[in-house]
Motif scaffolding. Structure first.
Motif, PDB file in Angstrom:
ATOM      1  N   TRP A 283       0.863  -1.039  -0.095  1.00 11.17           N
ATOM      2  CA  TRP A 283      -0.052  -0.024  -0.013  1.00 11.17           C
ATOM      3  C   TRP A 283       0.902   1.347   0.022  1.00 11.17           C
ATOM      4  O   TRP A 283       0.604   2.369  -0.679  1.00 11.17           O
ATOM      5  CB  TRP A 283      -0.991   0.199   1.219  1.00 11.17           C
ATOM      6  CG  TRP A 283      -1.746   0.979   1.482  1.00 11.17           C
ATOM      7  CD1 TRP A 283      -1.892   2.296   2.441  1.00 11.17           C
ATOM      8  CD2 TRP A 283      -2.807   1.424   0.339  1.00 11.17           C
ATOM      9  NE1 TRP A 283      -2.807   3.218   2.136  1.00 11.17           N
ATOM     10  CE2 TRP A 283      -3.153   2.691   1.050  1.00 11.17           C
ATOM     11  CE3 TRP A 283      -3.461   0.951  -0.897  1.00 11.17           C
ATOM     12  CZ2 TRP A 283      -4.396   3.551   0.292  1.00 11.17           C
ATOM     13  CZ3 TRP A 283      -4.354   1.810  -1.565  1.00 11.17           C
ATOM     14  CH2 TRP A 283      -4.947   2.825  -0.944  1.00 11.17           C
ATOM     15  N   LEU A 287       0.656   4.322  -2.817  1.00 11.92           N
ATOM     16  CA  LEU A 287       0.693   5.755  -2.349  1.00 11.92           C
ATOM     17  C   LEU A 287       1.796   6.509  -3.128  1.00 11.92           C
ATOM     18  O   LEU A 287       1.483   7.802  -3.395  1.00 11.92           O
ATOM     19  CB  LEU A 287       0.581   6.006  -0.953  1.00 11.92           C
ATOM     20  CG  LEU A 287      -0.772   5.480  -0.041  1.00 11.92           C
ATOM     21  CD1 LEU A 287      -0.484   5.467   1.340  1.00 11.92           C
ATOM     22  CD2 LEU A 287      -1.943   6.324  -0.588  1.00 11.92           C
ATOM     23  N   SER A 316      -2.487   8.512   2.966  1.00 11.77           N
ATOM     24  CA  SER A 316      -3.713   7.457   2.532  1.00 11.77           C
ATOM     25  C   SER A 316      -5.022   8.321   2.510  1.00 11.77           C
ATOM     26  O   SER A 316      -5.875   8.478   1.496  1.00 11.77           O
ATOM     27  CB  SER A 316      -3.756   6.481   3.326  1.00 11.77           C
ATOM     28  OG  SER A 316      -4.737   5.631   2.955  1.00 11.77           O
ATOM     29  N   THR A 320      -6.690   9.224  -0.831  1.00 11.73           N
ATOM     30  CA  THR A 320      -7.974   8.355  -1.076  1.00 11.73           C
ATOM     31  C   THR A 320      -9.236   8.875  -0.149  1.00 11.73           C
ATOM     32  O   THR A 320     -10.233   8.249  -0.640  1.00 11.73           O
ATOM     33  CB  THR A 320      -7.870   6.944  -0.867  1.00 11.73           C
ATOM     34  OG1 THR A 320      -7.372   6.522   0.436  1.00 11.73           O
ATOM     35  CG2 THR A 320      -6.574   6.538  -1.586  1.00 11.73           C
TER      36      THR A 320
END
Length: 573
Positions: A283, A287, A316, A320
């Motif tokens: 993840w 990013l 994050s 998002t």
């Protein structure tokens, strides 16, 4: 919001249906449904290749054909079926067929070496194995050393000694009545990647059919109350990984949602993915990328791991609008500790006990972590607070040996002792420090290697990182931390300016981790920074640090001059 958690935890009760069968709940019950028969069930995203997918009806038909084929070969309830396949759709279909037949599926990683396979194949004591064209060479070499295996089915394997996959399922009925078995019947045989200092190396754990039920509460919570807003779950964890199977793939299928297998070298979010299950490192890399957009449908991100640095969590949320949930999967035990930031926002990134689980920490003064002393190993009870058996936990340790004693490792033990270091904040809230094999021991205590590596990814030129302690003599206090970096190909390796700047940033990031400390080590801590062409990762995106600790090949690493940690090394804010 914490009151909501307490209410959920106090009111939770385990309930396992008497006739529960994983294959029926995750596939066979959905396949004939009017709303699901033509709905996509599995999709396989491969790098540089077209996607492959099957509907629930197609998956159900394949599982029935495989189940009938197993019956024709004489597989009976309790038999162990080896699965060494690199194709996630077919590998999962074989496992579902095993469970429909009340057999035990034994999935093995397609990247296992021949010697490792031989050990596991002999322990599994199965007579039938499934392989494919990518695993054939290594698998057949290992099978040749295991005379108990009498039959081999191969997908796209053209050898006279191997039964053709297509021939195996040809003319088999697409209808199959699942074999009656208790929910507690053995279903899955796995070798724990963690807890190796507690289990002997040859120990496998056997999970029951009902283990899926035990993982549903943690899955639902860590995915912001799945299946709300759920259309498709994308995961980078494959079916031959216990955490991927039990904490992502099967739960999503249980709720009748499509599972997207992502095997791309870099995480590529599908346009219709509403939920993502991946690892913290994967993840963080996503990013860091600048050429990918966030799907408008993305509603939840669950990270199978115990650490996510504040900087990446903030990144994050900024990119998002989602604060990822950490979810700790304990081998043979399940999703015991999770976050659910929409229901109960975490304080200091602490994790909560999953409803239905009961745990405690056992103090261990020799396992100090830098800056913390009140900590210990987490133990998970087999019974919840109301006396109900936790269905997620293993039912058998194989082979059962006398070494399973007071540490709580036996199949009849009341507690499962783990190697997860944590501090109890409240009765059901824990601050996680990590596993010993993910820690870097120093004279000041242990530092979490994941935290160090996540911080290294904040450096623009860094693609991957691995942190470990410099190999020391026995009983010597380690005082050198090694950080190995894989840099972007675009970075020129002959420029001393950026090399010096990276060195300052690396030492500064580690200094941030040590900032709460007031004590001084017996020797100044040294940071040894090296550059390397490639860093290898395991199935759950952990660098293979043990190989570095055992044998450090200095000739392969371009080291910067060592330097002690000083406050002037802090990176600019």
């Amino acid at each position: 919001m914490a009151d909501e958690y307490q209410k959920l935890y106090d009111n939770f009760r385990w309930h396992v249906p008497r006739d529960f069968n994983i294959a029926r709940s995750c596939c066979l019950d959905w396949a004939p449904g009017l709303g699901h028969s033509h709905q996509e069930a599995l999709r396989w995203q491969q790098p540089n290749r077209p996607n492959q997918s099957v509907s629930f009806a197609e998956l159900g038909a394949l599982v029935c054909q495989l189940s009938n084929g197993l019956s024709k070969l004489g597989v009976i309830p309790g038999d162990r079926v080896i699965v060494v396949m690199s194709r996630p759709i077919e590998a999962l279909a074989v496992m579902l067929a095993c469970w429909a037949s009340a057999a035990v599926a034994v999935p093995l990683s397609p990247t296992e070496s021949e010697d490792t396979l031989v050990v596991k194949l002999k322990h599994a004591r199965g007579r039938l194995a499934f392989i494919d064209q990518n695993t054939a060479q290594t698998s057949l070499a290992a099978i040749a050393r295991c005379p108990l295996i009498q039959q081999v089915v191969g997908f796209d394997v053209s050898l006279g000694s191997v039964m053709s996959w297509h021939g195996f399922i040809a003319r088999q009925s697409q209808q199959f009545q699942p074999t009656l078995a208790l929910p507690s019947a053995p279903a899955l045989m796995v070798w724990p990647e963690n807890n190796q200092h507690l289990f002997t190396p040859d120990t496998a754990l056997i999970l029951p059919q009902q283990a899926l039920i035990g993982n549903l509460p943690g899955f639902v919570a860590s995915h912001n109350w799945f299946p709300a807003q759920a259309t498709a779950l994308q995961t980078t964890l494959m079916p031959w990984v216990e955490a991927g199977l039990m904490a992502a793939i099967l739960p999503a299928l249980y709720f009748g949602r499509v599972v997207i297998f992502d095997q791309s070298t870099r995480l590529t979010l599908a346009s219709d993915a509403s939920h993502l299950s991946t690892t913290p490192i994967r993840w963080c890399r996503w990013l860091k990328s600048t050429n990918q957009t966030t799907p408008s449908s993305l509603a939840s991100v669950a990270l199978i791991g115990d650490q996510l640095s504040p900087a990446w969590r903030a990144a994050s949320v900024e990119r998002t609008g989602i604060s990822p949930n950490l979810a700790v999967y304990i081998p043979g035990c399940g999703l015991a500790l999770v976050q659910s930031n929409q229901k109960w926002p975490s304080v200091n990134d602490d994790l909560y006990l999953t409803p239905g689980f009961k745990a405690q920490t056992n103090p261990d003064p020799e396992s100090s972590v830098a800056g913390h002393s009140t900590m210990g190993f987490i133990s998970v009870a087999r019974m919840d607070a109301y006396g109900h058996t936790n269905p997620a936990q293993y039912v058998q340790a194989w082979p059962q040996k006398a070494s399973f004693d007071s540490q709580g490792l036996g199949a009849d033990a009341l507690w499962l002792t783990t190697d997860l270091l944590a501090e109890t904040i409240q009765h059901q809230r824990f601050r996680i420090f990590g596993r010993p094999d993910h820690m870097v021991p120093t004279a000041l205590g242990r530092l979490n290697a994941n935290q160090i590596e996540q911080r290294m990814l904040r450096i623009d030129e860094v693609l991957a990182a691995a942190a470990f302690a410099w190999p020391q003599k026995i009983n010597a206090l380690p005082n050198t931390i090694v950080v190995v970096l894989q840099l972007s190909p675009k970075t020129a390796t002959n420029q001393s300016t950026w090399r010096h700047e990276i060195g300052l940033k690396v030492r500064g990031f580690i200094l941030e981790l040590l900032s709460p400390l007031s004590a001084q080590p017996p020797k100044p801590l040294l940071i040894k920074i090296g550059f390397i062409d490639h860093i290898e990762y395991d199935q759950v995106d952990q660098p293979l640090r043990q190989a570095w600790n055992k044998r450090l090949r200095l000739a392969d690493i371009d080291f910067l001059p060592s330097a002690p940690l000083v406050s002037a090394s802090r990176p600019p804010r």
